[in-house]
Each structure stands twice: as C-alpha cells, then as structure tokens.
Design a protein around this motif. Structure first.
Motif, short mmCIF file in Angstrom:
data_model
loop_
_atom_site.label_atom_id
_atom_site.label_comp_id
_atom_site.label_asym_id
_atom_site.label_seq_id
_atom_site.Cartn_x
_atom_site.Cartn_y
_atom_site.Cartn_z
N ASP A 1 0.84 -1.21 0.00
CA ASP A 1 0.00 0.00 0.00
C ASP A 1 0.87 1.26 0.00
O ASP A 1 1.50 1.59 1.01
CB ASP A 1 -0.92 -0.02 1.23
CG ASP A 1 -2.10 0.94 1.08
OD1 ASP A 1 -2.04 1.87 0.26
OD2 ASP A 1 -3.09 0.75 1.81
N VAL A 2 0.89 1.96 -1.14
CA VAL A 2 1.73 3.15 -1.27
C VAL A 2 1.25 4.27 -0.33
O VAL A 2 2.02 4.87 0.39
CB VAL A 2 1.71 3.67 -2.73
CG1 VAL A 2 2.48 4.98 -2.86
CG2 VAL A 2 2.29 2.62 -3.67
N ARG A 3 -0.07 4.53 -0.33
CA ARG A 3 -0.58 5.68 0.44
C ARG A 3 -1.06 5.33 1.84
O ARG A 3 -1.45 6.21 2.61
CB ARG A 3 -1.66 6.39 -0.37
CG ARG A 3 -1.06 7.02 -1.64
CD ARG A 3 -2.08 7.76 -2.46
NE ARG A 3 -2.65 8.89 -1.73
CZ ARG A 3 -3.64 9.63 -2.20
NH1 ARG A 3 -4.18 9.36 -3.37
NH2 ARG A 3 -4.12 10.64 -1.50
N LYS A 4 -1.09 4.06 2.16
CA LYS A 4 -1.37 3.59 3.53
C LYS A 4 -2.76 3.95 4.07
O LYS A 4 -2.93 4.15 5.27
CB LYS A 4 -0.30 4.12 4.51
CG LYS A 4 1.13 3.86 4.03
CD LYS A 4 2.14 4.26 5.07
CE LYS A 4 3.54 4.44 4.52
NZ LYS A 4 3.98 3.45 3.55
N PHE A 5 -3.76 4.05 3.20
CA PHE A 5 -5.12 4.31 3.68
C PHE A 5 -5.91 3.02 3.89
O PHE A 5 -7.05 3.04 4.32
CB PHE A 5 -5.90 5.20 2.70
CG PHE A 5 -5.45 6.63 2.69
CD1 PHE A 5 -5.50 7.40 3.85
CD2 PHE A 5 -4.98 7.23 1.53
CE1 PHE A 5 -5.09 8.72 3.85
CE2 PHE A 5 -4.58 8.56 1.51
CZ PHE A 5 -4.63 9.30 2.67
N GLY A 6 -5.30 1.91 3.53
CA GLY A 6 -5.98 0.62 3.71
C GLY A 6 -5.93 0.18 5.15
O GLY A 6 -5.39 0.89 6.01
N LEU A 7 -6.51 -0.98 5.43
CA LEU A 7 -6.43 -1.47 6.80
C LEU A 7 -6.50 -2.98 6.85
O LEU A 7 -7.05 -3.65 5.96
CB LEU A 7 -7.52 -0.86 7.67
CG LEU A 7 -8.96 -1.27 7.43
CD1 LEU A 7 -9.34 -2.46 8.30
CD2 LEU A 7 -9.89 -0.12 7.73
N ILE A 8 -5.92 -3.51 7.93
CA ILE A 8 -5.96 -4.94 8.21
C ILE A 8 -6.35 -5.07 9.67
O ILE A 8 -5.78 -4.41 10.54
CB ILE A 8 -4.57 -5.58 7.96
CG1 ILE A 8 -4.26 -5.55 6.46
CG2 ILE A 8 -4.53 -7.01 8.51
CD1 ILE A 8 -2.89 -6.11 6.11
N ASP A 9 -7.37 -5.87 9.93
CA ASP A 9 -7.80 -6.07 11.32
C ASP A 9 -8.23 -7.52 11.50
O ASP A 9 -8.38 -8.26 10.52
CB ASP A 9 -8.94 -5.09 11.68
CG ASP A 9 -9.05 -4.88 13.19
OD1 ASP A 9 -8.20 -5.39 13.94
OD2 ASP A 9 -10.01 -4.21 13.61
N ILE A 10 -8.42 -7.89 12.74
CA ILE A 10 -8.81 -9.26 13.09
C ILE A 10 -10.00 -9.17 14.03
O ILE A 10 -10.03 -8.27 14.87
CB ILE A 10 -7.67 -9.94 13.89
CG1 ILE A 10 -6.47 -10.16 13.01
CG2 ILE A 10 -8.12 -11.22 14.55
CD1 ILE A 10 -6.44 -11.50 12.38
N CYS A 11 -10.98 -10.04 13.89
CA CYS A 11 -12.00 -10.11 14.93
C CYS A 11 -12.54 -11.53 15.04
O CYS A 11 -12.27 -12.37 14.17
CB CYS A 11 -13.11 -9.09 14.69
SG CYS A 11 -14.35 -9.60 13.54
N GLN A 12 -13.26 -11.79 16.10
CA GLN A 12 -13.93 -13.08 16.26
C GLN A 12 -14.96 -13.20 15.13
O GLN A 12 -15.75 -12.27 14.93
CB GLN A 12 -14.68 -13.13 17.60
CG GLN A 12 -13.79 -12.99 18.84
CD GLN A 12 -13.04 -14.28 19.15
OE1 GLN A 12 -13.43 -15.37 18.72
NE2 GLN A 12 -11.93 -14.15 19.87
#
Ligand SMILES: [Zn+2]
Length: 270
Positions: free
Chosen positions: A106-117
């Motif tokens: 991700d060049v601009r870093k607006f994405g996201l990675i998360d974890i949940c149940q």
C-alpha cells in the motif's frame, strides 16, 4: 480507489488461490496503515486454515478455522499480491504451507488490516453500520423505499452513502441514474415507486456489467488491485462532459455534488 466490482473480483481470485490453505507464517514489515496492523493478533492465525472468503461492502473477509476473521480493506492504493515477489511499500506477508504467499502492499497507507472473532463480525466498528448490499436479496424496492422515505439529500448522495447502500461508487452512481432516467439532483424522498424500481435494476445491471468485465480479465492475474483499469470501458455518461448523450444527442453536463463530479443529461434525466 477500488470499487465494489473490483473488490468482488479480487475476492474470487483469493478464493481460487487460498481457500483451504493453512497459514504457516505472518510477517509484518510495516504496521502503519489507516490503523496500526495488529501483529500479535495476526500471528494467532498461524497453523490455521482459511475456511471461507467473503466480502461485505469493500471489506474482504477471510474466515480462519480457529473462528477468527481477517478483515482487509484496500483503501486508496492497497494491492494484494500473489506473485511471491517483494516490492517497495509491502506491509504484510502471509505465507501458506503450500508455498503460496499473499502480500499486502500500500503506497498511500489508507488501507487497513484487522482481526475479529468471526461470530462478532456484525458488531465490528467498521462493519456494523454498513447499508444494504446491492447484489444480495435484501436489495428490494420495498427496502429502498423505506431507506429513501425520509431522506432530504439528493438521490445521488443517498445511493453513494455506505450507511444506506454499499458499493455504489461515484462512477456507478452516475451511470445508474442515467440508465434509470432520474436526475442526480432529485431529493431521495421524492422518488416514485416505479423510479425506485428502475434505479434498483439499473444499479444491479451496472455493477454486474462491471463484474463481468473484471471476471473476463481475471485469468492468471497475480496483482489483485482495483486500479488496473479493467472497468475503464465505455461509460454512458461518466467522464463524458460535453459529449453527445447516447440517447438524445444533447451534451452531457458535469456538476459537483459534495465535491465529486456527477455527469448527466438534463434532457433524459428528470
Ligand atoms: Zn439525453
């Protein structure tokens, strides 16, 4: 920025490549995205298998066999790579027992990675307020009528509001409104039932056409990004300011609504 058809296409490619695969390692090269990548929680996925891959709005959801779900959003410039190579701006690398490697770049870093149940996904802060999915069964005339009934905002902004309907981005909003002959400036609550039904069908048709275009170019692709121009094909009104309306030949005009360009025909759309 990837739109819903692109994300759906990426979901299918992930399914083809990673379903039933067991994760063997997680490497976080740079945790800085829209939110900090939860490195410790990601490591809890190691030795577990991907049992299903889903999409909600523009979120990719990878369900693992230990009842955790990996949530990925590509933001503006996020890409998922399966080519096994290294690039500048790689953030996270997931390696599977098969040897396959999934890289989030991700060049601009607006994405996201998360974890949940997995069982708690519907309550996740990013998921819980999302509107109806246009390609699923709840996208009915009755539900849209209800949603629009007390909305004073314009119909273009209403269909683009992810709390009401997800996945109708700027291009698809202009195209669907032209297809259903509705002015983008109309108040959402002013639409008659037959107009709501025409708009509903137009949104489905527009998204499905984009999906089909993406699906046909999907073979062998290893760079799962939404900005590869797959969908830059013949638009009816989008990006056609000053050009002849395909229906009546009058010039298409461009206006701004909440800072975004809207293209429409003042003759055909009322
Ligand atoms: Zn026209």
């Amino acid at each position: 920025m990837p739109e819903l058809p692109e994300v759906e296409t990426i979901k299918k490619a992930l399914e083809q490549n990673l379903l039933d695969q067991t994760l063997s390692a997680v490497e976080v090269l740079n945790p800085k995205l829209r939110f900090k990548v939860p490195t410790k929680e990601l490591k809890a996925l190691v030795d577990h298998k991907i049992i299903s891959i889903r999409r909600r709005s523009k979120y990719l959801l990878l369900d693992f066999s230990n009842a955790l779900t990996l949530i990925i959003h590509l933001g503006m410039t996020g890409r998922l790579l399966l080519d096994g190579k290294s690039y500048k701006h790689d953030h996270v690398i997931l390696t599977f027992k098969s040897g396959q490697r999934l890289t989030y770049n991700d060049v601009r870093k607006f994405g996201l990675i998360d974890i949940c149940q997995s069982g708690d996904l519907d309550n996740h802060k990013l998921i819980k307020n999302l509107g109806i999915e246009p390609l699923e069964s709840k996208f009915t005339k009755a539900n849209l009528k209800e949603i629009f009934s007390n909305k004073s905002k314009s119909i273009k902004l209403a269909i683009m509001d992810a709390n009401l309907v997800v996945g109708v981005g700027n291009i698809y909003a202009s195209e669907s409104l032209f297809e259903s002959k509705i002015s983008p400036l109309r108040q959402a609550s002013s639409l008659k039932e037959f107009e709501i039904e025409n708009l509903r069908k137009a949104i489905i048709k527009t998204l499905k056409a984009a999906l089909k275009a993406g699906g046909s170019t999907l073979k062998d692709f290893k760079h799962l990004s939404g900005d590869s121009g797959y969908f830059q094909h013949s638009f009816l009104v989008y990006d056609r300011e000053g050009q002849a309306c395909k229906n009546c030949k009058k010039a298409i005009i461009r206006i701004k609504q909440q800072g975004r360009s809207t293209f429409y025909c003042t003759n055909c759309q009322k």
